[in-house]
Write a protein that holds these residues in place. Structure first.
Motif: not given
Ligand code: NAX
Ligand code: ADP
Ligand code: K
Length: 519
Positions: A352-364
């Motif tokens: 539950k650490i606040p985290c943003v997932v963007d770009a290549d992370g979203i595809k993964m």
């Protein structure tokens, strides 16, 4: 339109946010005060069956609550009612333009209004013994509203006593003066009103108060469209005694042998927003490239030229240090990196650490959903996909057009209910959606310009979102503030440099833009 962002009860913070968002839409604050004053006048006039032989005392503070009282004075006098206005303080200390205007108007209308500004408590006590005060029909409390802070100071404190000691019917405007509108707490004293006329929505702390809620012209759009109010409240003030690290510690995990710019742009945006510390964790070999952007960045390198499971322990250690994490910009698609990402994301979902997932992370992430390794995102995760990236996570065909807001929102919510979390869907209008079992909500952002459809602007957005997270904003509020600011930065860069803008131009303009807008 229940999926829009309307609330049953509101806090003082919500009020100032809605106020600023209304101003962003072009509605001057004075309009809202005029509506508030007229609505309250109508209610009081009807409820107490006032007529031209009635007389009313109005006690006003020097903030906008007092401004409402002054506006009520004018409207009552217009109906032939005799009004006795007592301003608690010197008129030169009236805090806002709108209240000052109402004070001037009250003093222009001399037929039915008498006004006094109180210099000391003795003067107040004398006025409260006057014939007019003793023989009035009602007393209106417009001393303090949602702007109350700390212990009740003089001369307001004595004014509250005077109101409470009188036998007249008492009406409080917006908030019974002295009460904390968010908690209902009364630290010392507050006006014991017969009823309270409160504006826009009931205040969160009201429990046992007879209340009438008056609409004052704050439009639905002020809650739906993200505006200055959202940004203003997300840029939290540093406390006087803060030390290094208390205003945001961010970890950016990104980059690969092919991409070093993406994590750098994200980290630089976060730093320029003013957070204390940002560590960039990047694969081996690109550390110096990232460092070259700014000596203010802290850069750590992984073990090889692309991330792999061997980097997991270090990523975990750094994440435990951080207030928020951004993962994804420039990560690439190396199979070992995909393995590392999977391991890391499953770990952070549990933490539950606040985290943003963007770009290549979203595809993964999409791959993880497809393989059923993830069923649902937690509410501490923000993902920032554009339409194509979103399709890599959930299946859907076409959406209603970007400006068919109601239809598009409904459709997006029905699609996103499958995955949960907070989702910022980028586009001409950006849709920020928080999926919740109780009630999903959506805000829409209209700032930005087509010139922003160039490489890197998404990295700036991800950096800003995670920076807002790191200074303690909720994932939903962080996404809202960031996407609004990102759009404004695009517009401002276009004004400064013309239509050929780069993400770096947006970052360059960040500090001066916030300063200019007095954020
Ligand atoms: N925001 C909005 O959308 C609108 C707000 N309106 C009114 O504006 C009010 C909020 O106005 P403000 O933010 O100016 O705040 P207030 O009018 O509640 O009071 C602020 C001022 O009161 C004094 N004060 C604060 N705490 C005190 C204490 N403990 N002891 C003595 N004095 C104290 C300070 O001088 C401070 O500047 C609302 O309650 C409402 O009545 C209306 O005009 C309509 C529109
Ligand atoms: N045509 C447009 N009009 C307004 N804003 C836009 C437009 N295109 C992109 N943006 C904004 O630019 C930012 C980056 O979006 P996008 O280019 O989709 O990201 P990415 O860099 O991840 O591809 C978003 O905040 C988005 O709202
Ligand atoms: K009040």
């Amino acid at each position: 339109m229940s999926f829009f962002f309307d609330k049953d009860t509101i806090t003082a913070e919500d009020v100032s946010q809605l106020d600023a968002n209304s101003a962003s839409l072009g509605i001057p604050n004075g309009y809202l005060m005029e509506c508030a004053g007229l609505q309250a006048t109508n209610k009081i006039y009807e409820h107490y069956k006032l007529n031209s032989s009635s007389s009313v005392v109005i006690m006003c503070g020097i903030g906008n609550n007092g401004g409402d009282g002054l506006c009520i004075a004018r409207h009552l006098a217009t109906r032939g009612i005799s009004v006795f206005v007592i301003l608690l303080g010197d008129s030169i200390h009236i805090r806002t333009q709108e209240s000052r205007l109402n004070w001037e108007l009250v003093n222009t209308l001399t037929l039915k209004i008498r006004s006094y500004s109180i210099k000391n408590i003795k003067q107040l006590k004398t006025l409260c013994k006057s014939e007019f005060f003793m023989n009035a029909d009602i007393i209106i409390d417009a001393l303090l509203g949602t702007g109350v802070t700390g212990k009740i100071r003089e001369p307001i404190s004595t004014a509250i006593d005077m109101i409470n000691q009188s036998n007249l019917p008492k009406i409080s405007i917006d908030v019974p003066s002295g009460m904390n509108p968010d908690t209902g707490q009364i630290t010392e004293k507050s006006v014991n009103c017969d009823f309270c006329i409160t504006f826009h929505a009931k205040k969160k702390g009201f429990a046992n108060i007879k209340t009438w809620v008056a609409p004052i012209g704050i439009p639905l759009e002020a809650s739906l469209f993200i505006g200055d109010g959202d940004l203003r409240s997300a840029i939290k003030k540093r406390d006087k005694d803060f030390h290094k690290g208390q205003y945001g510690k961010l970890l950016v995990i990104g980059g690969s042998s092919s991409y070093s710019g993406a994590p750098s742009l994200a980290a630089m945006s976060a730093l320029e927003l003013g957070i204390d510390l940002c560590i960039c964790f990047v694969p081996k070999g690109i550390g110096n490239v990232v460092r070259s952007f700014s000596p203010n960045l802290i850069v750590q390198e992984g073990v090889a030229e692309n991330f792999s499971n061997s980097d997991f322990l270090q990523a975990k250690k750094l994440s435990n240090w951080a207030d928020a994490v951004l993962i994804g910009p420039g990560l690439g698609k190396d199979p070992k990196t995909v393995e590392f990402f999977e391991k890391y994301i499953l770990w952070i979902l549990g933490k539950k650490i606040p985290c943003v997932v963007d770009a290549d992370g979203i595809k993964m992430l999409g791959k993880l959903f497809k393989e059923s390794k993830i069923a649902r995102l937690t509410s501490s995760i923000v993902i920032t996909p554009h339409m194509e990236e979103l399709k890599s996570i959930v299946r859907f065909k076409n959406l209603p057009k970007f400006d068919e807001i109601e239809k598009r929102t409904k459709k997006l919510i029905s699609i996103l209910e499958k995955i949960g979390g907070v989702i910022l869907v980028k586009g001409v209008y950006d849709y920020v959606i928080k999926i919740s079992k109780k009630r999903s909500i959506c805000r829409v952002n209209r700032s930005g310009c087509p010139e922003m459809a160039v490489g890197g602007t998404g990295d700036v957005l991800a950096g800003l979102t995670s920076a807002f997270l790191s200074i303690g904003n909720s994932p939903f509020n962080s996404a809202c503030a960031a996407v609004y600011l990102n759009g404004l930065l695009g517009e401002s860069a276009k004004k400064s440099y013309g239509p050929r803008i780069h993400a770096t131009d947006m970052i360059k303009n960040l500090k001066s833009f916030l300063l200019f807008k007095k954020f």
